[in-house]
Design an enzyme around this catalytic site. Structure first.
Site, PDB file in Angstrom:
ATOM      1  N   CYS A  69       0.819  -1.215   0.000  1.00 37.25           N
ATOM      2  CA  CYS A  69       0.000   0.000   0.000  1.00 37.25           C
ATOM      3  C   CYS A  69       0.854   1.267   0.000  1.00 37.25           C
ATOM      4  O   CYS A  69       0.555   2.230  -0.719  1.00 37.25           O
ATOM      5  CB  CYS A  69      -0.953  -0.010   1.187  1.00 37.25           C
ATOM      6  SG  CYS A  69      -0.198  -0.443   2.766  1.00 37.25           S
ATOM      7  N   HIS A 115      -2.587   6.387   4.963  1.00 35.27           N
ATOM      8  CA  HIS A 115      -1.139   6.476   5.163  1.00 35.27           C
ATOM      9  C   HIS A 115      -0.637   7.843   4.709  1.00 35.27           C
ATOM     10  O   HIS A 115      -1.029   8.339   3.642  1.00 35.27           O
ATOM     11  CB  HIS A 115      -0.405   5.408   4.339  1.00 35.27           C
ATOM     12  CG  HIS A 115      -0.594   4.015   4.816  1.00 35.27           C
ATOM     13  ND1 HIS A 115      -1.240   3.693   5.983  1.00 35.27           N
ATOM     14  CD2 HIS A 115      -0.193   2.820   4.261  1.00 35.27           C
ATOM     15  CE1 HIS A 115      -1.234   2.376   6.142  1.00 35.27           C
ATOM     16  NE2 HIS A 115      -0.617   1.831   5.121  1.00 35.27           N
TER      17      HIS A 115
END
Length: 356
Positions: free
Chosen positions: A129, A253
């Site tokens: 990711c 994130h």
């Protein structure tokens, strides 16, 4: 128009549920969907396009008659079941690290290196990711000016560690607010002996430590970036290093990305313009208005958000940027389904050995 039988492996997980939603909104013509999970979930029901679908236990024969498999059930499950799916003629897009570094498995971000899909042998890997959002943000820069070096520090949400870690962090936060001692049984990684609370804390360890002092998450970012951009996980064309930190954020994130371009003529306005016109990227970069990417506003979005682009005043040709994306969507489900859409569009939903 051909319609496809699609199996979602790991359908009950946080990413699996988002895979269902992303598939519903995709360009893939679906004849039938099969939702596969562990034995304990078999018999439960989920919905796809407002129709109830009964969960089935994932077994090798589950893939008979399946065209496409979208997988997010953990590396060990992928290693065990995806080769069985390929034997039965299915093309698999895997969201785990199980196959990413295998030489004959394409590691793909649509819009960056989807041309690699034509070389698949039945399994395509979805990158980490953190790698996805960083490479997506840097790719327009890489195309125009080239990149010599990348130094990234990540601020990774707890959801990247799974639902149990997410739940534990919330319990820890409540305990601390109640003036109680928090308990920790999962993070930084279940494989290690020591565990630390994440609530109101930072953990500079994601995954296990390698012998060189880097964590495996950092190793993945370094070598996945090289494989995607240079088609060689050990390439020396780009220098990449990473520090990965788990932070007490639920979804999204953040990454501080320092990069050095080959063409020293690059400027901040030009870099901003390239990012602003690139599909899938959203420029949020106005310091005077305090406009910059944040996890809270990126959550639930498929795009990658980029801001705080600025030059290194001490080093010509070096810049910094701040990159944020929903790790469960852009970093997982959305990219996985986008790969599947490319496979359908380019008529690549067939295992090479099964071609007529």
């Amino acid at each position: 128009m051909k319609k496809y039988v699609v199996a979602i492996l790991g359908a009950t997980g946080a990413v699996g549920q988002r895979l269902i939603s992303e598939l519903e909104h995709s360009q893939i013509p679906v004849a039938k969907v099969k939702l596969l999970a562990s034995k304990r979930s078999a018999g439960k029901k989920l919905t796809f396009n407002n129709q109830e679908v009964t969960l089935e236990e994932a077994q090798p024969d589950s893939f008979t008659g399946v065209d496409l498999v979208l997988s997010s059930a953990g590396g060990s499950v992928s290693k065990k079941l995806l080769p069985e799916a390929v034997k039965r003629g299915a093309v698999c897009v895997d969201n785990t690290s199980a196959f990413r570094m295998e030489e004959d498995v394409p590691l793909v971000i649509p819009g960056v290196n989807e041309q690699q899909l034509q070389y698949h042998h039945g399994i395509i890997a979805n990158p980490n990711c953190s790698t996805i959002q960083m490479v997506a943000a840097l790719y327009p820069v890489y195309q125009r000016w080239g990149i010599e070096q990348i130094i990234v520090s990540t601020y990774q949400a707890v959801s990247g560690a799974g639902q149990s870690a997410w739940n534990e962090m919330l319990q820890q936060a409540q305990a601390i607010l109640n003036k109680q001692a928090p308990t920790a049984n999962i993070l930084p990684t279940a494989a290690d002996v020591k565990h630390y609370p994440l609530a109101f804390n930072l953990l500079p360890q994601i995954d296990v430590f390698e012998d060189d002092g880097y964590t495996h998450e950092e190793w993945k970012m370094i070598h996945e970036t090289k494989k995607i951009l240079c088609n060689d996980q050990d390439s020396t064309k780009i220098k990449v290093t990473a520090t990965c930190v788990r932070v007490p954020v639920e979804i999204g994130h953040g990454e501080s990305v320092y990069f050095v371009v080959e063409d020293k003529g690059a400027s901040v306005p030009e870099i901003q313009a390239e990012i602003a016109k690139t599909s899938g990227l959203i420029l949020q970069d106005n310091p005077q208005q305090q406009l910059y990417p944040q996890p809270l506003t990126a959550a639930g979005k498929r795009e990658t958000f980029v801001g705080r682009i600025r030059p290194d005043q001490e080093n010509n040709g070096a810049f910094q940027m701040w990159v944020v994306a929903d790790n469960l969507l852009k970093g997982a489900a959305s990219n996985t389904v986008a790969i599947a859409e490319c496979l359908v569009r380019d008529h690549l939903v067939q295992v090479p050995n099964n071609k007529a």
